[in-house]
Scaffold this motif. Structure first.
Motif, short mmCIF file in Angstrom:
data_model
loop_
_atom_site.label_atom_id
_atom_site.label_comp_id
_atom_site.label_asym_id
_atom_site.label_seq_id
_atom_site.Cartn_x
_atom_site.Cartn_y
_atom_site.Cartn_z
N VAL A 158 -1.95 -29.75 47.90
CA VAL A 158 -0.72 -30.16 48.07
C VAL A 158 0.59 -29.63 49.05
N TYR A 159 0.96 -30.63 49.97
CA TYR A 159 1.55 -30.64 50.91
C TYR A 159 2.71 -31.24 51.27
N GLY A 198 -12.34 -27.55 55.51
CA GLY A 198 -10.96 -27.56 55.92
C GLY A 198 -10.44 -28.28 56.94
N LYS A 199 -11.26 -27.98 57.91
CA LYS A 199 -10.19 -29.18 59.04
C LYS A 199 -10.48 -30.05 59.52
N PHE A 201 4.51 -27.90 58.48
CA PHE A 201 3.02 -28.12 57.55
C PHE A 201 2.87 -27.26 57.05
N TYR A 202 2.99 -27.65 55.27
CA TYR A 202 2.71 -26.53 54.77
C TYR A 202 0.97 -26.84 53.13
N ARG A 226 -10.02 -22.34 39.89
CA ARG A 226 -9.06 -19.78 39.62
C ARG A 226 -8.12 -19.76 40.53
N GLY A 227 -8.09 -20.62 42.02
CA GLY A 227 -7.10 -19.82 43.01
C GLY A 227 -6.85 -21.33 43.91
N TYR A 228 -6.80 -20.37 45.39
CA TYR A 228 -5.47 -22.38 46.17
C TYR A 228 -6.21 -21.33 47.57
N THR A 229 -6.76 -22.29 48.41
CA THR A 229 -7.14 -22.02 49.59
C THR A 229 -5.83 -22.63 50.66
N PRO A 230 -4.99 -22.08 51.00
CA PRO A 230 -4.86 -22.61 52.70
C PRO A 230 -5.11 -23.79 53.44
#
Length: 212
Positions: free
Chosen positions: A109-110, A206-207, A122-123, A130-134
């Motif tokens: 999700v952005y 994730g980069k 930007f987010y 079981r969770g989320y990662t920024p």
């Protein structure tokens, strides 16, 4: 002999008066605190539901001015998959989209805001079972594309890439195309609008990598 009795009654009346006074102040303070709490999240400035695969996300921004917060609720079916994401944001939400830019099957999700600060607005978040990662923003622009950069980014998703467009300052004939319609130079600068566009790919780590 009556004097001690009168003194005792006077002291009792003073003590009772003091207790009533303290109680009144306490009740007044509690009422004020409740008012502050009730007005902090009433204003909903943005609300949208997006989907990615079988995942569904309810996105809501509350507050005004610099005191805004985004809440993201992740669902599969009718059940929440993780605790809601709640983060303070800068600027007003301009758009919210979903995707899977790194192709790992986990929905992302952005959220994009109108913040004018450099590298702002930007987010991003990737959601697992079981969770989320920024997901960090692309950050500082490098190379020729950085010439004239001063913030005010606008982000969009298109064809599996992140597109970043921003105004440029001090454009010269050497950095801008002579076309006045759709032409762009090697740095992605539009002469007509004095803007530049760059695109990124999201890696498995994730980069972000800026496309040439």
């Amino acid at each position: 002999m009556k004097t001690p009795v009168l003194t005792f009654l006077s002291v009792s009346l003073l003590a009772a008066s003091a207790c009533d006074s303290s109680r009144t102040v306490g009740e007044s303070n509690n009422s004020a605190a409740a008012t502050v709490e009730s007005t902090g999240s009433d204003v909903v400035g943005f609300s949208r539901e997006v989907t990615q695969g079988d995942a569904r996300f309810d996105i809501r921004a509350t507050g005004e001015g610099d005191q805004q917060q985004v809440t993201i609720r992740s669902y599969r079916g009718a059940g929440l998959t993780t605790d809601p994401v709640r983060v303070p944001i800068k600027g007003t939400v301009r758009d919210a989209v979903s995707g899977d830019l790194n192709g790992n099957g986990k929905p992302e999700v952005y959220i994009f805001t109108d913040a004018t600060s450099a590298n702002g607005g930007f987010y991003g978040y990737e959601f697992g079972d079981r969770g989320y990662t920024p997901i960090s923003s692309p950050g500082q622009i490098t190379g020729a594309a950085a010439t004239g950069y001063a913030g005010s980014d606008t982000y969009t998703l298109s064809n599996g890439t992140l597109t970043r467009t921003f105004p440029v300052t001090g454009a010269t004939a050497g950095t801008a195309t002579t076309s006045t319609t759709t032409g762009t130079d090697a740095a992605g600068t539009s002469a007509a609008g004095s803007t530049r566009t760059v695109t990124y790919k999201l890696g498995a780590d994730g980069k972000w990598t800026m496309n040439p």
